[in-house]
Design an enzyme around this catalytic site. Structure first.
Site, short mmCIF file in Angstrom:
data_model
loop_
_atom_site.label_atom_id
_atom_site.label_comp_id
_atom_site.label_asym_id
_atom_site.label_seq_id
_atom_site.Cartn_x
_atom_site.Cartn_y
_atom_site.Cartn_z
N ARG A 121 0.83 -1.21 0.00
CA ARG A 121 0.00 0.00 0.00
C ARG A 121 0.87 1.26 0.00
NH1 ARG A 121 -5.08 -1.82 0.36
NH2 ARG A 121 -5.27 -3.86 1.35
N HIS A 156 7.19 1.31 -10.92
CA HIS A 156 6.04 0.89 -10.13
C HIS A 156 4.76 1.27 -10.83
CE1 HIS A 156 7.42 4.85 -8.81
NE2 HIS A 156 6.16 5.16 -8.59
#
Ligand code: DGP
Length: 116
Positions: A30, A101
């Site tokens: 997260r 990412h």
């Protein structure tokens, strides 16, 4: 070999993160500054600095990143209403961490892709 990154330290478990998935190619955790109820980052375990640095050898990891995004979206319960996946690349793309990412964002209406 590229320099170490904050994300590779998360991949190795050296610094804490809310890891939601890890396999032989990718790790998902997260985002520390979430922009939506679901905000997960999916990173290659091996450092690739930016999307502009990928090669044919990276096709398996790139495919895995997208498949894991779809699976996590389903797990998070955001798949029915929809979600967004995003990769920021280099300076104009707003990239802050130079370890490739994919952002998985969902759980609220996200509006248009970009502000005009
Ligand atoms: P980008 O701008 O695409 O490079 O996004 C980088 C994201 O990484 C940003 O949303 C904040 C997140 N982030 C930065 N450092 C950390 C960290 O140490 N832990 C976690 N979980 N997220 C981080």
């Amino acid at each position: 070999m590229p320099e170490d990154t904050i994300f590779s330290r998360i991949v190795r478990g050296e610094i804490p993160a809310d890891v939601v998935h890890q396999d032989d190619l990718v790790t998902a955790f997260r985002d520390i500054q979430p922009l939506a109820p679901t905000h997960i980052l999916i990173v290659p375990n091996r450092i690739i600095p930016t999307l502009a640095d990928v090669s044919a050898d990276d096709e398996a990891v790139l495919g895995r990143m997208l498949r894991v995004a779809a699976d996590l979206a389903a797990d998070e319960g955001v798949a029915r209403n929809g979600y967004r996946v995003m990769i920021n690349c280099r300076e104009h793309g707003g990239q802050e961490v130079y370890h490739l990412h994919l952002h998985l964002l969902g759980g609220r209406p996200l509006g248009r892709m970009l502000i005009r």
